[in-house]
Design an enzyme around this catalytic site. Structure first.
Site, short mmCIF file in Angstrom:
data_model
loop_
_atom_site.label_atom_id
_atom_site.label_comp_id
_atom_site.label_asym_id
_atom_site.label_seq_id
_atom_site.Cartn_x
_atom_site.Cartn_y
_atom_site.Cartn_z
N TRP A 99 37.48 -10.23 19.90
CA TRP A 99 36.50 -10.64 20.91
C TRP A 99 35.11 -10.67 20.32
O TRP A 99 34.34 -11.60 20.57
CB TRP A 99 36.56 -9.73 22.14
CG TRP A 99 37.87 -9.83 22.86
CD1 TRP A 99 38.79 -8.83 23.03
CD2 TRP A 99 38.44 -11.00 23.47
NE1 TRP A 99 39.88 -9.30 23.72
CE2 TRP A 99 39.70 -10.62 24.00
CE3 TRP A 99 38.02 -12.31 23.63
CZ2 TRP A 99 40.54 -11.52 24.67
CZ3 TRP A 99 38.84 -13.21 24.29
CH2 TRP A 99 40.08 -12.82 24.80
N ASP A 166 29.40 -6.20 25.51
CA ASP A 166 30.59 -6.72 26.19
C ASP A 166 31.39 -5.50 26.64
O ASP A 166 31.97 -4.80 25.84
CB ASP A 166 31.39 -7.59 25.21
CG ASP A 166 32.73 -8.07 25.79
OD1 ASP A 166 33.08 -7.68 26.92
OD2 ASP A 166 33.42 -8.84 25.09
N LYS A 190 39.89 -6.70 33.65
CA LYS A 190 40.49 -5.58 32.95
C LYS A 190 40.39 -4.30 33.79
O LYS A 190 41.36 -3.61 34.00
CB LYS A 190 39.81 -5.35 31.58
CG LYS A 190 39.72 -6.59 30.70
CD LYS A 190 41.04 -6.94 30.05
CE LYS A 190 41.09 -8.28 29.34
NZ LYS A 190 39.97 -8.69 28.54
C1 LIG Z 1 39.55 -9.93 27.73
C2 LIG Z 1 38.30 -9.78 26.98
C3 LIG Z 1 37.39 -10.85 26.82
C4 LIG Z 1 37.67 -12.23 27.34
O1 LIG Z 1 37.44 -12.27 28.69
P1 LIG Z 1 37.57 -13.62 29.53
O2 LIG Z 1 37.05 -13.21 30.86
O3 LIG Z 1 39.02 -14.00 29.54
O4 LIG Z 1 36.75 -14.67 28.87
C5 LIG Z 1 36.21 -10.61 26.14
N1 LIG Z 1 35.93 -9.40 25.64
C6 LIG Z 1 36.77 -8.36 25.77
C7 LIG Z 1 36.39 -7.03 25.20
C8 LIG Z 1 37.97 -8.51 26.44
O5 LIG Z 1 38.81 -7.48 26.57
#
Ligand SMILES: *Cc1c(COP(=O)(O)O)cnc(C)c1O
Length: 358
Positions: A99, A166, A190
């Site tokens: 990511w 993030d 998540k």
């Molecule tokens: C799942 C995830 C993403 C991607 O998220 P989307 O909403 O599908 O774009 C980005 N960063 C992390 C740490 C993730 O676990």
């Protein structure tokens, strides 16, 4: 039969949040209409948006001078929006997984991007420490929880430049000092809700640093969504509703302080089982271990039993335990809504498999 859902995302949510969402789809607030068929500008939905924002602010103790937004496009769109809005001179990134790498790829499209440290060489099995953040960077970007590799930054780091995180997979799993971040963002699916809504917490100070030298499309400008109060265009109404119910549940349980305590306790049960096992071994370095995603494989001499174990867990109502293809083995995601009982159940199943197959 109860399923034990260890999916990495979309992932387990509090049962009550799902039930309330189902009810709101059938008849929202007793108005005789579905949440899905009324205006997002109706007073009933406006109240949902207002409460969701207020709950996030309350739960994370978001200080004055920050905006809480709900956008579309997932965390993945943020990878591009961040450099689009804020990269002028140079951006700094910590490369701790796939990511992070995707975020770096987008930044490179907008200007100079420095990777301050990377754990790519060891398949991201630890979070680098002892790096230097360049003081001439417009921002420093981190991924607090590396969902695929099971590593996590569990402290709020000090950064000499605006810190952007993030937090897709550990949002609301512990208290954070929001004042240390210029921006926190992530996909909701998540740990705080369903797919479709993206949360952004951003400081006014950062908003003032937007790059005025390039044209930024209206929808991709943070300021648009601040002024529109997340309703510049039609927001993802149902995901936001479910986030609200999830935050109500979280607050009722005692907030992020209680979540953290429970998450530590839950993860410990599984990590202890892995560390005491003759058959399984953890993939992440101990001091980088995540409380949210617990990755493990079978030791070399038992590698050929991995498929059998997956089958064995499936037969016992355990779902979503297969590891990401880049790590292999198994990954148990233990988000806020994952119960201690389900984790203990998984440990029991691991122990019985080990007994039968050693
Ligand atoms: C799942 C995830 C993403 C991607 O998220 P989307 O909403 O599908 O774009 C980005 N960063 C992390 C740490 C993730 O676990």
């Amino acid at each position: 039969m109860k399923k034990h859902n260890f999916s990495a995302g979309p992932a387990v949510l509090p049962r009550i949040a799902i039930e309330k969402s189902a009810q709101a789809i059938l008849d929202f607030n007793g108005i005789g209409l579905s949440l899905l068929e009324i205006s997002h500008r109706s007073k009933d939905f406006q109240a949902v948006m207002d409460e969701t924002v207020a709950l996030i602010k309350e739960i994370l103790k978001v200080p004055e001078g920050y905006q809480v937004l709900f956008l579309g496009g997932g965390a993945s769109l943020q990878f591009a929006m961040i450099p689009f809005n804020f990269l002028k001179n140079k951006a700094a990134y910590l490369e701790t997984g796939v990511w992070a790498k995707k975020a770096i790829k987008e930044a490179k499209g907008f200007g100079t991007t420095e990777i301050v440290a990377s754990s790519a060489e060891t398949t991201y099995n630890y979070v680098p420490k002892g790096y230097t953040i360049p003081t001439d960077a417009d921002y420093f970007h981190i991924t607090t929880n590396n969902t695929i590799y099971g590593t996590e930054i569990r402290t709020d780091i000090d950064s000499p430049v605006p810190l952007i995180a993030d937090m897709s997979s550990d949002m609301c799993s512990r208290p954070v000092d929001v004042s240390k971040y210029a921006m926190i963002y992530g996909g909701a699916q998540k740990n705080i809700g369903p797919a479709g809504a993206t949360f952004v917490i951003i400081s006014d100070e950062m908003l003032a640093k937007v790059n005025e030298d390039r044209y930024i499309p209206t929808m991709l400008k943070y300021q648009t969504h601040v002024e529109g109060e997340s309703m510049f265009n039609t927001p993802p109404v149902l995901p936001i509703y479910t986030i609200m119910e999830t935050m109500r549940w979280l607050k009722e349980l005692g907030g992020v302080e209680v979540m953290e305590k429970m998450n530590i306790e839950k993860a410990q049960i599984l990590y202890d089982a892995i560390d005491n096992s003759k058959m399984f071994v953890g993939t992440a370095e101990k001091d980088s271990r995540s409380l949210m995603n617990i990755c493990f494989v079978m030791k070399d001499q038992y590698k050929d039993k991995e498929a059998d174990f997956l089958e064995y867990t499936k037969d016992r109502n355990i779902s979503g335990i297969k590891g990401h293809r880049s790590v292999g083995g198994f990954r148990a995601s233990t988000y806020n809504a994952m119960s201690k009982e389900s984790i203990q159940y998984l440990v029991d199943v691991m122990n019985s498999f080990e007994k039968e197959n050693l």
